[in-house]
Design a protein around this motif. Structure first.
Motif, mmCIF file in Angstrom:
data_model
loop_
_atom_site.group_PDB
_atom_site.id
_atom_site.type_symbol
_atom_site.label_atom_id
_atom_site.label_comp_id
_atom_site.label_asym_id
_atom_site.label_seq_id
_atom_site.Cartn_x
_atom_site.Cartn_y
_atom_site.Cartn_z
ATOM 1 N N TYR A 1 -1.983 -2.549 3.592
ATOM 2 C CA TYR A 1 -1.427 -3.781 4.143
ATOM 3 C C TYR A 1 -2.319 -4.977 3.829
ATOM 4 O O TYR A 1 -1.836 -6.067 3.552
ATOM 5 C CB TYR A 1 -1.216 -3.665 5.656
ATOM 6 N N LYS A 2 -3.627 -4.770 3.883
ATOM 7 C CA LYS A 2 -4.568 -5.852 3.560
ATOM 8 C C LYS A 2 -4.404 -6.260 2.099
ATOM 9 O O LYS A 2 -4.450 -7.446 1.764
ATOM 10 C CB LYS A 2 -6.006 -5.412 3.851
ATOM 11 N N ALA A 3 -4.197 -5.284 1.213
ATOM 12 C CA ALA A 3 -3.953 -5.578 -0.201
ATOM 13 C C ALA A 3 -2.685 -6.410 -0.351
ATOM 14 O O ALA A 3 -2.674 -7.446 -1.031
ATOM 15 C CB ALA A 3 -3.835 -4.281 -0.991
ATOM 16 N N PHE A 4 -1.639 -5.947 0.292
ATOM 17 C CA PHE A 4 -0.349 -6.619 0.206
ATOM 18 C C PHE A 4 -0.449 -8.061 0.714
ATOM 19 O O PHE A 4 0.030 -8.992 0.065
ATOM 20 C CB PHE A 4 0.697 -5.834 1.017
ATOM 21 N N THR A 5 -1.086 -8.248 1.869
ATOM 22 C CA THR A 5 -1.184 -9.600 2.428
ATOM 23 C C THR A 5 -2.162 -10.467 1.629
ATOM 24 O O THR A 5 -1.949 -11.662 1.499
ATOM 25 C CB THR A 5 -1.588 -9.586 3.917
ATOM 26 N N SER A 6 -3.208 -9.872 1.074
ATOM 27 C CA SER A 6 -4.172 -10.633 0.270
ATOM 28 C C SER A 6 -3.531 -11.180 -0.993
ATOM 29 O O SER A 6 -3.984 -12.187 -1.541
ATOM 30 C CB SER A 6 -5.371 -9.759 -0.121
ATOM 31 N N MET A 7 -2.495 -10.508 -1.465
ATOM 32 C CA MET A 7 -1.843 -10.924 -2.704
ATOM 33 C C MET A 7 -0.601 -11.782 -2.449
ATOM 34 O O MET A 7 0.148 -12.080 -3.368
ATOM 35 C CB MET A 7 -1.526 -9.698 -3.554
ATOM 36 N N ASN A 8 -0.409 -12.207 -1.200
ATOM 37 C CA ASN A 8 0.690 -13.090 -0.844
ATOM 38 C C ASN A 8 0.188 -14.531 -0.918
ATOM 39 O O ASN A 8 -0.743 -14.905 -0.210
ATOM 40 C CB ASN A 8 1.198 -12.768 0.560
ATOM 41 N N LYS A 9 0.808 -15.334 -1.775
ATOM 42 C CA LYS A 9 0.337 -16.704 -2.013
ATOM 43 C C LYS A 9 0.431 -17.613 -0.792
ATOM 44 O O LYS A 9 -0.223 -18.640 -0.740
ATOM 45 C CB LYS A 9 1.080 -17.318 -3.194
ATOM 46 N N GLU A 10 1.217 -17.236 0.203
ATOM 47 C CA GLU A 10 1.316 -18.037 1.421
ATOM 48 C C GLU A 10 0.123 -17.811 2.353
ATOM 49 O O GLU A 10 -0.139 -18.610 3.243
ATOM 50 C CB GLU A 10 2.612 -17.723 2.157
ATOM 51 N N ASN A 11 -0.584 -16.722 2.152
ATOM 52 C CA ASN A 11 -1.722 -16.369 2.990
ATOM 53 C C ASN A 11 -2.911 -17.272 2.636
ATOM 54 O O ASN A 11 -3.297 -17.345 1.478
ATOM 55 C CB ASN A 11 -2.090 -14.897 2.750
ATOM 56 N N PRO A 12 -3.515 -17.942 3.622
ATOM 57 C CA PRO A 12 -4.683 -18.780 3.334
ATOM 58 C C PRO A 12 -5.853 -17.977 2.757
ATOM 59 O O PRO A 12 -6.723 -18.541 2.098
ATOM 60 C CB PRO A 12 -5.074 -19.381 4.685
ATOM 61 N N GLU A 13 -5.850 -16.673 2.990
ATOM 62 C CA GLU A 13 -6.892 -15.814 2.429
ATOM 63 C C GLU A 13 -6.405 -15.135 1.140
ATOM 64 O O GLU A 13 -6.848 -14.048 0.793
ATOM 65 C CB GLU A 13 -7.332 -14.765 3.458
ATOM 66 N N TYR A 14 -5.507 -15.813 0.419
ATOM 67 C CA TYR A 14 -4.965 -15.295 -0.842
ATOM 68 C C TYR A 14 -6.120 -14.986 -1.787
ATOM 69 O O TYR A 14 -6.958 -15.832 -2.069
ATOM 70 C CB TYR A 14 -4.035 -16.336 -1.462
ATOM 71 N N ASP A 15 -6.166 -13.737 -2.248
ATOM 72 C CA ASP A 15 -7.261 -13.303 -3.112
ATOM 73 C C ASP A 15 -6.810 -12.051 -3.861
ATOM 74 O O ASP A 15 -6.833 -10.955 -3.312
ATOM 75 C CB ASP A 15 -8.498 -13.018 -2.256
ATOM 76 N N VAL A 16 -6.398 -12.239 -5.110
ATOM 77 C CA VAL A 16 -5.879 -11.137 -5.909
ATOM 78 C C VAL A 16 -6.941 -10.058 -6.094
ATOM 79 O O VAL A 16 -6.646 -8.862 -5.987
ATOM 80 C CB VAL A 16 -5.353 -11.646 -7.269
ATOM 81 N N ASP A 17 -8.177 -10.457 -6.349
ATOM 82 C CA ASP A 17 -9.248 -9.468 -6.535
ATOM 83 C C ASP A 17 -9.419 -8.610 -5.289
ATOM 84 O O ASP A 17 -9.593 -7.396 -5.375
ATOM 85 C CB ASP A 17 -10.576 -10.146 -6.889
ATOM 86 N N ARG A 18 -9.383 -9.249 -4.135
ATOM 87 C CA ARG A 18 -9.489 -8.506 -2.879
ATOM 88 C C ARG A 18 -8.311 -7.549 -2.732
ATOM 89 O O ARG A 18 -8.456 -6.400 -2.320
ATOM 90 C CB ARG A 18 -9.544 -9.480 -1.693
ATOM 91 N N THR B 1 -8.810 -4.543 -4.965
ATOM 92 C CA THR B 1 -9.823 -3.661 -4.371
ATOM 93 C C THR B 1 -9.241 -2.880 -3.203
ATOM 94 O O THR B 1 -9.472 -1.673 -3.071
ATOM 95 C CB THR B 1 -11.054 -4.479 -3.912
ATOM 96 N N GLU B 2 -8.470 -3.551 -2.357
ATOM 97 C CA GLU B 2 -7.882 -2.879 -1.195
ATOM 98 C C GLU B 2 -6.854 -1.829 -1.623
ATOM 99 O O GLU B 2 -6.782 -0.755 -1.021
ATOM 100 C CB GLU B 2 -7.260 -3.889 -0.223
ATOM 101 N N TYR B 3 -6.059 -2.135 -2.664
ATOM 102 C CA TYR B 3 -5.138 -1.121 -3.181
ATOM 103 C C TYR B 3 -5.920 0.093 -3.666
ATOM 104 O O TYR B 3 -5.529 1.237 -3.429
ATOM 105 C CB TYR B 3 -4.268 -1.663 -4.322
ATOM 106 N N CYS B 4 -7.025 -0.153 -4.357
ATOM 107 C CA CYS B 4 -7.845 0.954 -4.861
ATOM 108 C C CYS B 4 -8.418 1.785 -3.710
ATOM 109 O O CYS B 4 -8.404 3.019 -3.756
ATOM 110 C CB CYS B 4 -8.972 0.418 -5.752
ATOM 111 N N LEU B 5 -8.910 1.102 -2.684
ATOM 112 C CA LEU B 5 -9.454 1.819 -1.528
ATOM 113 C C LEU B 5 -8.365 2.630 -0.827
ATOM 114 O O LEU B 5 -8.589 3.779 -0.441
ATOM 115 C CB LEU B 5 -10.102 0.840 -0.547
#
Length: 191
Positions: A111-128, A131-135
């Motif tokens: 879920y953190k991966a999914f939300t991190s890759m959402n452009k509306e999220n102020p914490e948008y961070d594709v690299d994160r 990494t979260e998908y990998c974890l």
């Protein structure tokens, strides 16, 4: 000996006994000193409350103890509330997902991966997100493995090649662990 002395002992003895008796800190949180089994039972009663706001109210105190399942359910409730009313409270979703990760919930990485890759999220961070998908994938979360596969096998060959390079770089520390899972999607992704 007087009657009171026979009940309470010598003068000061009750004070000494109190000093030696450990007193749990008063936190005001009724879940703080519960066993994990009791927390699990409490979480089980609250996690399926249909109304997201009611679910958040019910779970909040338990989640504040750091109980991972309650943190994850609280994040899900904030997501559900955003879907229902159109206002996504990203800061609260991000906060509770991180607490769920800290609480040992593998699906929280997904879920953190999914939300991190959402452009509306102020914490948008594709690299994160990667990494979260990998974890999540290393913890056996099938949807994360599927996401990695989908990114690496995009319909545009250039995008697929670029995504594969990015993921292979990120996955390198996790490859052995993923391949040991004998997961067909992981084998095809890394193949």
């Amino acid at each position: 000996m007087s009657f009171l002395k026979s009940i309470f002992g010598k003068k000061g003895a009750s004070t000494d006994a109190k000093a030696q008796t450990p007193v749990p800190p008063v936190t005001g949180n009724k879940y703080e000193n519960m066993s994990d089994d009791d927390k699990l039972l409490a979480w089980g009663r609250m996690k399926d409350i249909p109304d997201p706001q009611e679910r958040i109210r019910a779970l909040r105190e338990l989640a504040e103890t750091g109980y991972g399942a309650a943190c994850f359910s609280t994040a899900q409730a904030f997501m559900d509330m955003g879907i229902e009313n159109g206002t996504v409270l990203w800061n609260r979703i991000n906060y509770w997902l991180q607490k769920a990760i800290d609480g040992g919930i593998p699906m929280a990485h997904y879920y953190k991966a999914f939300t991190s890759m959402n452009k509306e999220n102020p914490e948008y961070d594709v690299d994160r997100g990667i990494t979260e998908y990998c974890l999540a994938a290393t913890k056996g979360i099938e949807p994360a493995i599927q996401e990695i596969y989908d990114y690496c096998h995009a319909s545009d060959p250039e995008v697929a090649e670029e995504n594969t390079e990015i993921f292979q770089e990120e996955l390198e520390p996790y490859v052995d662990e993923l391949l040991q899972q004998e997961n067909e999607i992981a084998w095809n992704t890394l193949g």
